[in-house]
Design a protein around this motif. Structure first.
Motif, PDB file in Angstrom:
ATOM      1  N   GLU A   1       0.790   3.758   1.921  1.00 34.17           N
ATOM      2  CA  GLU A   1       1.156   4.164   3.277  1.00 34.17           C
ATOM      3  C   GLU A   1       2.459   3.514   3.732  1.00 34.17           C
ATOM      4  O   GLU A   1       3.154   4.029   4.623  1.00 34.17           O
ATOM      5  N   GLN A   2       2.812   2.385   3.144  1.00 35.92           N
ATOM      6  CA  GLN A   2       4.022   1.668   3.544  1.00 35.92           C
ATOM      7  C   GLN A   2       5.281   2.177   2.827  1.00 35.92           C
ATOM      8  O   GLN A   2       6.392   1.762   3.156  1.00 35.92           O
TER       9      GLN A   2
ATOM     10  N   SER B   1       3.621   9.044  -6.008  1.00 37.64           N
ATOM     11  CA  SER B   1       2.493   8.572  -5.196  1.00 37.64           C
ATOM     12  C   SER B   1       1.280   8.301  -6.071  1.00 37.64           C
ATOM     13  O   SER B   1       0.565   7.311  -5.885  1.00 37.64           O
TER      14      SER B   1
ATOM     15  N   SER C   1       0.846  -1.190   0.000  1.00 41.79           N
ATOM     16  CA  SER C   1       0.000   0.000   0.000  1.00 41.79           C
ATOM     17  C   SER C   1       0.881   1.239   0.000  1.00 41.79           C
ATOM     18  O   SER C   1       2.057   1.191   0.396  1.00 41.79           O
TER      19      SER C   1
END
Length: 328
Positions: free
Chosen positions: A51-52, A76, A49
């Motif tokens: 976020e990682q 992103s 993901s």
């Protein structure tokens, strides 16, 4: 088969499997799923993901040398976990190719004096694997530059031929094929091999066009891609040239019906069967839809076709030069 031949065969099969996986990477647009190399998003095991992702582990300055507009924000926006893991699996699948090819080279030292051509083939195979590994990094860092991709595929096909030669020459007993005892049949086989190679190079360039379509026109259905492709000369030549291959393939198959050896017959039937299948797949893509599954089969089967044709070439040549025991 000897241990050397089994190891070289494992390298050959691993390479064919890698070509199929690489085709999946291309048709899904996952070539830049990992924007860096040899790590993937700065990690040995890629994130699942956004976020990682630790952007501090990414060298943004290096990316900006390739494209000044690349920022953390643009990276992103491009993050796609499916693409990330498809590309990562592709890299993992390449590991057995390298390991088996290295093992093949190490085992080839036994042939250094008695059969130097086998040693040279094994060394060449290892050199091709290493070159393609470096080229794979260049493909990523160049942002999937078209010419580099075609060269990447061409080297993979060359590796297949080198491994086939190593397997064939690496045994004490080598199968031979008598192609009806006429030199004209062998000439046909040679012409068929090189026309297939030429068609493969053009096919790789066509796939570069479909890659471009996938990136620029994501919202356009694949079943109308052929309308855009038909405006490109290379696509029209590639599509028309396939009928030449079908004609030469049919002539070759007809003239070699009495070729000796069950293995030779199997290869001949495999060659003609793949040519027919490739024609059907090509017609589906040009008149129905450039479907991802059809694309993967089209690319992958071409590698098997090259292997079968090259084996036939060296086995039929040996029939006129050597007198090994025929293996059916």
């Amino acid at each position: 088969m000897t241990i050397y031949q089994k190891t070289a065969l494992a390298a050959l099969l691993a390479t064919i499997f890698l070509i199929f996986v690489g085709a999946i990477v291309r048709v899904t647009g996952s070539g830049l799923g990992c924007p860096d190399w040899p790590t993937c998003w700065g990690e040995l095991i890629p994130p699942t993901s956004l976020e990682q992702v630790d952007f501090d582990r990414l060298d943004i300055d290096k990316f900006q040398k390739r494209n000044p507009e690349i920022t953390k924000e643009t990276l992103s926006a491009e993050f796609n976990p499916v693409h990330v893991w498809i590309e990562f699996i592709n890299r993992l699948v390449s590991l057995p190719v390298g390991l088996f090819t290295l093992a093949t080279f190490l085992l080839s030292f036994q042939f250094l004096r008695k059969r130097p051509s086998v040693f040279v083939a094994s060394f060449s195979a290892l050199a091709l694997v290493l070159t393609n590994a470096v080229l794979g990094a260049i493909v990523v860092r160049s942002g999937l530059k078209p010419g580099v991709i075609t060269l990447h595929m061409a080297l993979a096909m060359t590796l297949l031929c080198v491994l086939v030669y190593a397997i064939y020459r690496g045994g004490d007993k080598r199968p031979q094929i008598n192609l009806n005892g006429t030199g004209s049949v062998r000439v046909l086989l040679i012409v068929l091999f090189f026309t297939c190679i030429g068609e493969g190079v053009m096919g790789s360039q066509v796939r570069e066009l479909t890659d471009e379509l996938a990136l620029k026109f994501k919202d356009i259905p694949r079943d109308v891609w052929h309308e855009t492709l038909e405006q490109k000369r290379i696509y029209l030549i590639h599509r028309s040239f396939s009928w030449v291959i079908l004609f030469i393939g049919a002539m070759t198959f007809f003239k070699t019906r009495k070729a000796t050896g069950d293995l030779g017959q199997l290869c001949l039937k495999t060659v003609f069967g793949i040519i027919l299948t490739q024609m059907v797949l090509g017609i589906l893509m040009s008149h129905v839809s450039v479907h991802p599954v059809v694309q993967v089969l089209h690319i992958g089967l071409s590698s098997i076709l090259v292997v079968a044709l090259f084996w036939l070439l060296i086995a039929s040549r040996s029939a006129g030069i050597d007198s090994p025991e025929e293996i059916n």
